[in-house]
Structure formats: C-alpha cells, structure tokens
Design a protein around this motif. Structure first.
Motif, PDB file in Angstrom:
ATOM      1  N   ALA A 209       0.828  -1.115   0.061  1.00 48.57           N
ATOM      2  CA  ALA A 209       0.023  -0.092   0.100  1.00 48.57           C
ATOM      3  C   ALA A 209       0.936   1.385   0.068  1.00 48.57           C
ATOM      4  N   TYR A 210       1.011   1.796  -1.123  1.00 47.20           N
ATOM      5  CA  TYR A 210       1.956   2.951  -1.348  1.00 47.20           C
ATOM      6  C   TYR A 210       0.837   4.229  -1.080  1.00 47.20           C
ATOM      7  N   THR A 211       0.819   4.830   0.350  1.00 45.58           N
ATOM      8  CA  THR A 211      -0.309   5.486   0.733  1.00 45.58           C
ATOM      9  C   THR A 211       0.522   6.990   1.037  1.00 45.58           C
ATOM     10  N   SER A 212      -0.693   7.699   1.206  1.00 49.41           N
ATOM     11  CA  SER A 212      -0.298   8.861   1.909  1.00 49.41           C
ATOM     12  C   SER A 212      -0.885   8.817   3.161  1.00 49.41           C
ATOM     13  N   MET A 213       0.207   9.287   4.129  1.00 54.31           N
ATOM     14  CA  MET A 213      -0.192   9.086   5.594  1.00 54.31           C
ATOM     15  C   MET A 213       0.280  10.132   6.310  1.00 54.31           C
ATOM     16  N   SER A 214      -0.649  10.649   7.393  1.00 55.38           N
ATOM     17  CA  SER A 214      -0.262  11.765   8.189  1.00 55.38           C
ATOM     18  C   SER A 214      -0.627  11.391   9.552  1.00 55.38           C
ATOM     19  N   VAL A 215       0.375  11.390  10.537  1.00 57.99           N
ATOM     20  CA  VAL A 215       0.021  11.058  11.787  1.00 57.99           C
ATOM     21  C   VAL A 215       0.413  12.055  12.821  1.00 57.99           C
ATOM     22  N   ASP A 216      -0.299  12.439  13.886  1.00 59.73           N
ATOM     23  CA  ASP A 216      -0.051  13.347  14.643  1.00 59.73           C
ATOM     24  C   ASP A 216      -0.919  12.764  16.088  1.00 59.73           C
ATOM     25  N   LYS A 217      -0.203  13.139  17.254  1.00 52.57           N
ATOM     26  CA  LYS A 217      -1.069  12.989  18.594  1.00 52.57           C
ATOM     27  C   LYS A 217      -2.194  13.465  18.554  1.00 52.57           C
ATOM     28  N   ASP A 218      -2.460  14.712  17.785  1.00 55.51           N
ATOM     29  CA  ASP A 218      -3.838  15.411  17.572  1.00 55.51           C
ATOM     30  C   ASP A 218      -4.321  14.957  16.235  1.00 55.51           C
ATOM     31  N   ARG A 219      -5.339  14.437  16.301  1.00 54.23           N
ATOM     32  CA  ARG A 219      -6.270  13.902  15.261  1.00 54.23           C
ATOM     33  C   ARG A 219      -6.539  14.939  14.019  1.00 54.23           C
ATOM     34  N   GLU A 220      -7.076  16.153  14.790  1.00 49.83           N
ATOM     35  CA  GLU A 220      -7.533  17.066  13.689  1.00 49.83           C
ATOM     36  C   GLU A 220      -6.166  17.570  12.900  1.00 49.83           C
ATOM     37  N   LYS A 221      -5.064  17.980  13.575  1.00 52.13           N
ATOM     38  CA  LYS A 221      -3.927  18.492  13.224  1.00 52.13           C
ATOM     39  C   LYS A 221      -3.472  17.502  11.969  1.00 52.13           C
ATOM     40  N   ALA A 222      -3.507  16.085  12.156  1.00 52.76           N
ATOM     41  CA  ALA A 222      -3.092  15.120  11.239  1.00 52.76           C
ATOM     42  C   ALA A 222      -3.931  15.234  10.032  1.00 52.76           C
ATOM     43  N   LYS A 223      -5.090  15.193  10.055  1.00 51.84           N
ATOM     44  CA  LYS A 223      -6.069  15.371   9.096  1.00 51.84           C
ATOM     45  C   LYS A 223      -5.777  16.605   8.058  1.00 51.84           C
ATOM     46  N   GLU A 224      -5.783  17.622   8.870  1.00 49.06           N
ATOM     47  CA  GLU A 224      -5.698  18.988   8.146  1.00 49.06           C
ATOM     48  C   GLU A 224      -4.301  19.052   7.476  1.00 49.06           C
ATOM     49  N   SER A 225      -3.467  18.329   7.874  1.00 48.75           N
ATOM     50  CA  SER A 225      -2.124  18.223   7.000  1.00 48.75           C
ATOM     51  C   SER A 225      -2.074  17.759   5.911  1.00 48.75           C
ATOM     52  N   ALA A 226      -3.203  16.407   5.859  1.00 50.80           N
ATOM     53  CA  ALA A 226      -3.156  15.756   4.856  1.00 50.80           C
ATOM     54  C   ALA A 226      -3.925  16.485   3.679  1.00 50.80           C
ATOM     55  N   LYS A 227      -4.793  17.352   3.762  1.00 49.48           N
ATOM     56  CA  LYS A 227      -5.807  17.841   2.968  1.00 49.48           C
ATOM     57  C   LYS A 227      -5.015  18.187   1.572  1.00 49.48           C
ATOM     58  N   ILE A 228      -4.074  18.806   1.441  1.00 44.78           N
ATOM     59  CA  ILE A 228      -3.551  19.357  -0.007  1.00 44.78           C
ATOM     60  C   ILE A 228      -3.126  18.185  -0.634  1.00 44.78           C
ATOM     61  N   VAL A 229      -2.477  17.200  -0.100  1.00 44.71           N
ATOM     62  CA  VAL A 229      -2.011  15.960  -0.740  1.00 44.71           C
ATOM     63  C   VAL A 229      -3.266  15.339  -1.286  1.00 44.71           C
ATOM     64  N   VAL A 230      -4.164  15.188  -0.156  1.00 42.22           N
ATOM     65  CA  VAL A 230      -5.490  14.378  -0.651  1.00 42.22           C
ATOM     66  C   VAL A 230      -6.291  15.187  -1.891  1.00 42.22           C
TER      67      VAL A 230
END
Ligand code: F42
Length: 332
Positions: A209-230
């Motif tokens: 699985a060649y994925t886009s991944m975004s990890v953070d202890k803060d869920r919202e921050k992780a999801k926000e960081s992924a948005k442009i790539v997504v």
C-alpha cells in the motif's frame, strides 16, 4: 522473499526528492532507527535524480531496503535501469528493490514522450531486466524493446522487481511477473478491488500500500495536514475510483479549487473543498491508534507492506518517530 526485518506487516517510507538530498538522508536515518523496513524514492525528471539519492542512501544506511518507486521504461532504456539498480544493489550489499511502472502520463508528455503501449513496455522491460540481472547476454525482439546480444559486464546480483500498478491489466501483469506490486491507495475497498484483478499469487508476493499518511497525536492536526495532498489525489483519481467511494460530485469542487489556486487563488480554499471522508478514503491520517486500526483493515484485505508517503505529518521527523514508537510495534 523476505526484506530486512520482515514481520507480519512491513513498513516503508517514501520521499519525493524535491528537497535537499541531506534532508532525505536525515529523515531516512530516523526511519532506519525507528524500525522501518524500506525507503522508496519517487522518480520524476523534474525532481532530483532518484538513483543519485539512492546511492547516497546505500552508503549512509545499513539495514533498510532501498527502492526506486518508480522508474519507467519510456524515458529510460530498461538496460540502463537494470544497471543503475544493480549498482545500488552492489553499493548496499543486496538491499535494492526496483519499482517500475508506466510512468506519469502528464510528466512524460512534458518531455514529448507518448504513453505508447505502456503496459506492453513494462512487461517487455521487466523481461529484459530479469535476463540482464541474471547475468545473461540477451537477445530480445519485442513490440517495444529490441536488445541485441546485450549484457552487463560486471558481477551482478539479482534484486526483486515490484510493479507500480493501478489499472486492472497492470495489476494482473504485476501478479504474474513481479515480486511485488506498489498500489497507490489507502482504503481497504481499493485493495479488495485490486485483488480481484490478480492472477494466482506466488509465495511471498509483496502487496504494498503506497499510501499518503499523516500522523499526529492530535487527530485534527493530522487530518488537516493531509488535505492538500488528498486534494491532488482526488483530482487525479479515475472516475471508477471516485464512484467506488461515492465522491464523484464533490471531486469536481476540488478540481475547480485546485485550478483556481494554480491561477493565483487561495490554497486555503482548496483545503475547504476536501471533506473528512476524502481524507479518510485517500490517506491514512489521524492519531497513531487511528493509523494502527486502518492498517489492521488493510492487513485483512491482504496488504503485506505499508509505505508511508506524503505528507507523513506536519513535522516529518516527529511523525516518523511516532510511527516507529506507536504504529510499527503494534504489528511486530
Ligand atoms: N509515476 C511516476 O512517473 N513516478 C513515480 O515515482 C511514481 C510512483 C508510483 C508509485 C506507485 C504507483 O502505483 C504508481 C506510481 N506512479 C509513478 C504512477 C505510474 O507510473 C502510472 O502512471 C500509474 O500506475 C498508472 O498506470 P496504470 O498502472 O493504471 O497503467 C496504465 C498504463 C493503464 O492504462 N493500464 C491499463 C490497465 O488496465 O491496467 C491497460 C492499458 C493497456 O492495455 N495498454 C495497452 C498496452 O499495450 O500498453 C495498449 C492499449 C491500446 O489501446 O493501444
């Protein structure tokens, strides 16, 4: 076939060489120390050269498998690919993996290279490369590749060949002639579909699985960081994939916002068009616990190796360490 440090699930990290080589070296050394199994360097003519970066990593790492992810036989002759990867394999004492695929259509068009018979080219290239790295002199007369009594004039050790595949025929081909397949996807549904395309899988075939991944202890921050790539993934996804996830209509707004951003508009507006379900479909984003639970689903769907690609996290070094501390051990 086993990679270094093989476990139930293997973990890789992907870098796009659009940053300084020593930044990639630094992040790769963190990944190696954090328990990852492989590092993959993407290949596009406009970025730093993937083989040069892999040469640096071959010298500066000791354990990681080193993949080009992916080369293509339309811009580089398969014999040159065979030799480049054989050199990386020699330098790294047997840690090289060749990723090969059709190449990115838009990027190739910029070079005046037509996407002519890409499936046939990948098949023929892999056949020629396999012969060359087994030390043979090769005569080959295919539809797209001709080789006349060619051979590599040094001692070459064979390396695994993984095929980057999205379309049904390429997925089938990968299962037939590859040691593994690199699939640009993050959602179990997409892997279930991919498995329908495979032929009978050989023992040890690696489904990546060649994925886009975004990890953070803060869920919202992780999801926000992924948005442009997504947003880019959504805009580039074929209709069949968008339909599968019920986001065909919403995808139009993302494409329009991206076009506006490229014309000088706002990237914040692009973020606004990316919904949470898009982030959850096209990336693995959230807390380490969220990421573990998604990877468990992928494992059930047959994935054997997860490669964490951009953005990885808002602070990549921290995110790599977090994956090493909280995600990889869950699969050891
Ligand atoms: N592309 C890059 O350029 N650089 C990268 O670093 C990169 C990384 C990467 C990682 C994983 C991954 O899965 C893909 C990656 N890609 C990268 C993209 C990759 O290069 C391809 O662009 C992408 O995988 C899409 O290709 P595809 O696998 O869907 O295959 C294409 C060619 C396709 O249309 N396939 C069809 C199918 O069903 O699989 C078959 C098309 C076909 O049958 N063609 C016939 C033929 O002979 O080629 C000709 C048909 C005719 O009508 O002439």
């Amino acid at each position: 076939m086993k990679l270094c440090g093989a476990m139930d699930m293997k973990f890789g990290i992907e870098f796009v060489p659009n940053v300084k080589p020593y930044e990639i070296e630094y992040l790769t050394s963190i990944a190696e120390d954090s328990g990852f199994d492989s590092v993959w360097i993407t290949d596009h003519y406009n970025n730093r050269n993937s083989y040069s970066i892999l040469t640096l990593l071959a010298i500066r790492t000791v354990r990681l498998s080193l993949g080009v992810g992916v080369s293509n036989p339309l811009t580089v002759h398969p014999a040159i690919i065979a030799s480049a990867m054989a050199t990386i394999n020699e330098l790294s004492m047997g840690r090289a993996i060749l990723g090969i695929a059709a190449g990115d259509k838009t990027t190739l068009q910029r070079l005046g290279v037509e996407w002519d018979k890409p499936l046939t080219r990948v098949k023929e290239a892999v056949e020629v490369i396999k012969e060359l790295i087994s030390g043979k002199r090769v005569n080959y007369s295919g539809k797209t590749i001709k080789v006349n009594n060619a051979g590599l004039d040094y001692s070459v050790s064979p390396y695994p060949i993984y095929i980057g595949a999205q379309g049904p025929k390429m997925l089938k081909l990968a299962s037939e002639i590859g040691d593994g397949v690199l699939i640009n996807a993050s959602h179990p549904k997409d892997f279930k579909e991919a498995f329908k395309c495979f032929g009978e899988l050989k023992e040890g075939f690696d489904v990546v699985a060649y994925t886009s991944m975004s990890v953070d202890k803060d869920r919202e921050k992780a999801k926000e960081s992924a948005k442009i790539v997504v947003a880019f993934i959504v805009a580039g996804s074929p209709e069949i994939v968008l339909n599968r996830h019920g986001i065909t209509e919403k995808a139009k707004a993302v494409r329009e916002a991206l076009n506006r951003a490229f014309a000088g508009g706002s990237w914040a507006d692009v973020r606004k068009t990316v919904s949470e379900d898009m982030v959850d479909t096209f990336s693995i984003s959230g807390t380490p616990e969220d990421v573990v639970s998604r990877i468990e689903e992928l494992k059930k769907a047959g994935v054997t190796h997860v490669v964490a690609g951009s953005p990885i996290g808002s602070d990549r070094a921290k995110a790599i360490k977090l994956i090493g501390k909280k995600v990889i051990p869950a699969f050891s």
